[in-house]
Design an enzyme around this catalytic site. Structure first.
Site, PDB file in Angstrom:
ATOM      1  N   GLU A 230       0.811  -1.224   0.000  1.00  0.00           N
ATOM      2  CA  GLU A 230       0.000   0.000   0.000  1.00  0.00           C
ATOM      3  C   GLU A 230       0.842   1.272   0.000  1.00  0.00           C
ATOM      4  O   GLU A 230       0.476   2.277  -0.618  1.00  0.00           O
ATOM      5  CB  GLU A 230      -0.939  -0.005   1.222  1.00  0.00           C
ATOM      6  CG  GLU A 230      -1.937   1.120   1.242  1.00  0.00           C
ATOM      7  CD  GLU A 230      -2.797   1.165  -0.015  1.00  0.00           C
ATOM      8  OE1 GLU A 230      -3.623   0.276  -0.197  1.00  0.00           O
ATOM      9  OE2 GLU A 230      -2.612   2.098  -0.832  1.00  0.00           O
TER      10      GLU A 230
ATOM     11  N   VAL B 246       2.510   3.236  -3.548  1.00  0.00           N
ATOM     12  CA  VAL B 246       1.875   4.227  -4.434  1.00  0.00           C
ATOM     13  C   VAL B 246       1.018   5.176  -3.594  1.00  0.00           C
ATOM     14  O   VAL B 246       0.192   4.730  -2.791  1.00  0.00           O
ATOM     15  CB  VAL B 246       0.985   3.558  -5.504  1.00  0.00           C
ATOM     16  CG1 VAL B 246       0.412   4.612  -6.447  1.00  0.00           C
ATOM     17  CG2 VAL B 246       1.755   2.504  -6.285  1.00  0.00           C
TER      18      VAL B 246
ATOM     19  N   ILE C 259      -1.985   7.520   1.104  1.00  0.00           N
ATOM     20  CA  ILE C 259      -3.338   7.424   0.532  1.00  0.00           C
ATOM     21  C   ILE C 259      -3.706   5.956   0.329  1.00  0.00           C
ATOM     22  O   ILE C 259      -2.962   5.227  -0.329  1.00  0.00           O
ATOM     23  CB  ILE C 259      -3.431   8.116  -0.853  1.00  0.00           C
ATOM     24  CG1 ILE C 259      -2.898   9.530  -0.789  1.00  0.00           C
ATOM     25  CG2 ILE C 259      -4.847   8.078  -1.387  1.00  0.00           C
ATOM     26  CD1 ILE C 259      -2.811  10.203  -2.161  1.00  0.00           C
TER      27      ILE C 259
ATOM     28  N   LYS D 287       5.201   3.858 -10.265  1.00  0.00           N
ATOM     29  CA  LYS D 287       3.898   3.824  -9.580  1.00  0.00           C
ATOM     30  C   LYS D 287       2.744   3.626 -10.566  1.00  0.00           C
ATOM     31  O   LYS D 287       1.818   2.861 -10.295  1.00  0.00           O
ATOM     32  CB  LYS D 287       3.706   5.112  -8.786  1.00  0.00           C
ATOM     33  CG  LYS D 287       4.653   5.210  -7.585  1.00  0.00           C
ATOM     34  CD  LYS D 287       4.656   6.616  -7.007  1.00  0.00           C
ATOM     35  CE  LYS D 287       5.499   6.693  -5.748  1.00  0.00           C
ATOM     36  NZ  LYS D 287       5.727   8.083  -5.323  1.00  0.00           N
TER      37      LYS D 287
HETATM   38  N1  LIG Z   1       9.977  10.073  -3.505  1.00  0.00           N
HETATM   39  C1  LIG Z   1       8.603   9.724  -3.487  1.00  0.00           C
HETATM   40  C2  LIG Z   1       8.275   9.145  -2.146  1.00  0.00           C
HETATM   41  C3  LIG Z   1       7.002   8.442  -2.141  1.00  0.00           C
HETATM   42  O1  LIG Z   1       6.757   7.507  -2.875  1.00  0.00           O
HETATM   43  C4  LIG Z   1       7.730  10.942  -3.742  1.00  0.00           C
HETATM   44  O2  LIG Z   1       8.256  12.059  -3.690  1.00  0.00           O
HETATM   45  O3  LIG Z   1       6.550  10.768  -4.012  1.00  0.00           O
HETATM   46 NA    NA Z   2      -0.886   4.185  -0.720  1.00  0.00          NA
END
Ligand SMILES: N[C@@H](CC=O)C(=O)O
Ligand code: NA
Ligand SMILES: NC(=O)C1=CN([C@@H]2O[C@H](COP(=O)(O)OP(=O)(O)OC[C@H]3O[C@@H](n4cnc5c(N)ncnc54)[C@H](OP(=O)(O)O)[C@@H]3O)[C@@H](O)[C@H]2O)C=CC1
Length: 436
Positions: free
Chosen positions: A126, A129, A133, A202
């Site tokens: 989870e 991504v 959230i 993602k």
């Molecule tokens: N580096 C990523 C961290 C989270 O996934 C972002 O800035 O979104």
């Molecule tokens: Na998430």
């Protein structure tokens, strides 16, 4: 206690996760059944924001993933190796896995999920991504009745933070990136954020969930935000748009075969669109499906606390399932069908030339009568229909012209640009952005 956790990594997200696991009061009662027993790091002497009980820290991560006492291995070290080998070894030893590692899952998901399915253990992600959230489990469970045709969103907190500050206060790119790193939003190598690679990881994961097929990461079209200039931010604003790094997966069901497109690029988003107002480190994922229509998930996309919230929710999900199915801890005999990944086939993604989209392009041309007409004629010859064409500025003998097109085929638009490149009236086109 009933469930023993081995944590790999005690950086931004690892410390956030340990903080929740060590402070259970007022949270879900099942957390009282969960015990953090080992934490693997690279350096024992590094200073941490969290005080752990004695003897939890080790640099021997192999010992954690093979420890017969441990039920769930939580991988928060990031990167491909040694994360991949440690996860595979943990699965082989019957451990369930919780990970925030989108770089690993988007590249080696097939190998990891196949191993997990064979062994009857869960791999939940989870946090990978949208940070805090809830989006992966809701897509698997709550949207399972839908045929999803679009998943689109802002899925990188660092770049959204940078773009928001550049747009709101004309902040300097390098300074804001450094602040995003200090706040714990950026990847160990922030190139992954800035060049759109993290968002590509993602959206590949989300597309796979949405369309039920595996995605070849190398086919995901990817552009980052390095080329976004203050001039384009200003022009976009004057034209009624905000610039966002969007990750978009869409499927057209109109043709005989599914036409799936997965891409990441800076996009001019109309100010009235819900994604235009997602600012700072926040992320939002906008999904269109049949019969639900449109639904949007919004919240903090990075940072210690929000990401740890998602990690611990996965730990609770696994603990909850094991508790109710009454199987021995390491081995679920029949896996919960809404929590596993059973995709078998890779799909072919449509090349970017086939994309139908609107464009914004900024040209520097000679400031002569008839230039706008010549641009318009060239576009017309390539079936590129123009929505607006305006001369915004002149600099000496040069003019700055901004073109916004209607929906056009990207290949046609690029063919027109190739021709324009060779015309002596056109000096250069410093920006080319897609418009939502
Ligand atoms: N580096 C990523 C961290 C989270 O996934 C972002 O800035 O979104
Ligand atoms: Na998430
Ligand atoms: N930061 C965020 O907001 C988000 C991050 N993620 C993901 O979460 C994961 C972790 O990110 P984050 O917490 O920011 O990363 P950090 O760089 O802050 O932490 C990484 C941790 O892993 C340890 N580590 C790294 N390599 C090794 C190794 N070879 N052997 C032993 N330990 C190692 C480090 O040890 P040491 O401390 O001793 O150096 C450190 O504790 C990544 O996959 C990232 O993509 C997902 C969503 C949001």
């Amino acid at each position: 206690m009933a469930f023993k956790i081995g944590l790999l990594g005690l950086g931004t997200v690892g410390q956030g996760t340990a903080a929740i696991l060590l402070d259970r009061e007022g949270r879900h009662p099942l957390l009282k059944e969960i015990e953090l027993v080992r934490v693997g790091v690279r350096s024992l002497s590094k200073s941490r924001t969290i005080a752990l009980p004695e003897n939890l820290l080790t640099t021997d991560l192999e010992a954690i993933v093979t420890d017969p006492e441990i039920d769930i291995v939580v991988e928060l070290i990031g990167g491909v190796e040694p994360a991949r080998s440690l996860i595979l070894k943990a699965i082989d030893h019957g451990k369930h896995i919780v990970t925030a590692n989108k770089a690993l899952i988007s590249r080696h998901g097939a190998e990891i999920f196949s191993a997990a399915n064979q062994k009857g253990v869960y791999v939940l992600l989870e946090a990978a991504v949208g940070g805090g959230i809830p989006v992966i489990q809701p897509m698997k469970e709550c949207l399972g009745a839908n045929r999803i045709n679009t998943v689109m969103g802002i899925v990188n907190g660092t770049t959204n933070y940078i773009l928001t500050r550049m747009q709101a206060e004309a902040a300097n790119f390098d300074e804001v990136l450094q602040q995003a790193q200090e706040l714990g939003y950026a990847e160990a190598d922030p190139t992954a954020d800035v060049d759109g690679l993290d968002a590509a990881d993602k959206i590949a994961i989300l597309a796979s969930l949405a369309f039920g097929e595996r995605i070849k990461l190398e086919q995901v079209y990817c552009e980052g935000i390095r080329g976004i200039s203050a001039t384009d931010i200003d022009y976009a604003d004057r034209l009624g748009f905000t610039i966002k790094l969007l990750a978009i997966a869409s499927r057209s069901l109109e043709s005989d075969t599914d036409n799936i497109s997965v891409r990441v690029h800076p996009t001019l988003v109309p100010k009235l669109h819900p994604l235009a107002s997602i600012n700072g480190v926040n992320n939002a994922i906008f999904i269109e499906g049949e019969p639900i229509g449109q639904v949007m998930f919004f919240g903090p996309g990075a940072g210690a606390g929000p990401t740890a919230s998602a990690v611990v929710s996965d730990i609770l999900n696994i603990a909850g399932i094991i508790t109710t199915t009454n199987t021995p801890h390491g081995l679920a005999e029949s896996a919960h069908p809404l929590m596993t990944c059973t995709h078998q086939h890779y799909c072919e993604l449509a090349p970017i030339e086939e994309l139908i989209t609107r464009f914004y392009a900024r040209f520097i041309t000679r400031d002569l009568p008839g230039v706008i007409g010549k641009l318009g004629t060239c576009f017309g010859n390539h079936e590129v229909s123009i929505e607006s064409i305006v001369q915004i500025d002149t600099h000496g003998k040069q003019a700055e012209i901004v073109v916004v097109t209607h929906d056009v085929r990207e290949g046609n638009f690029r063919a027109a640009l190739d021709e324009l490149k060779h015309m002596d009236i056109v000096d250069r086109f410093p920006s080319l952005l897609r418009v939502l």
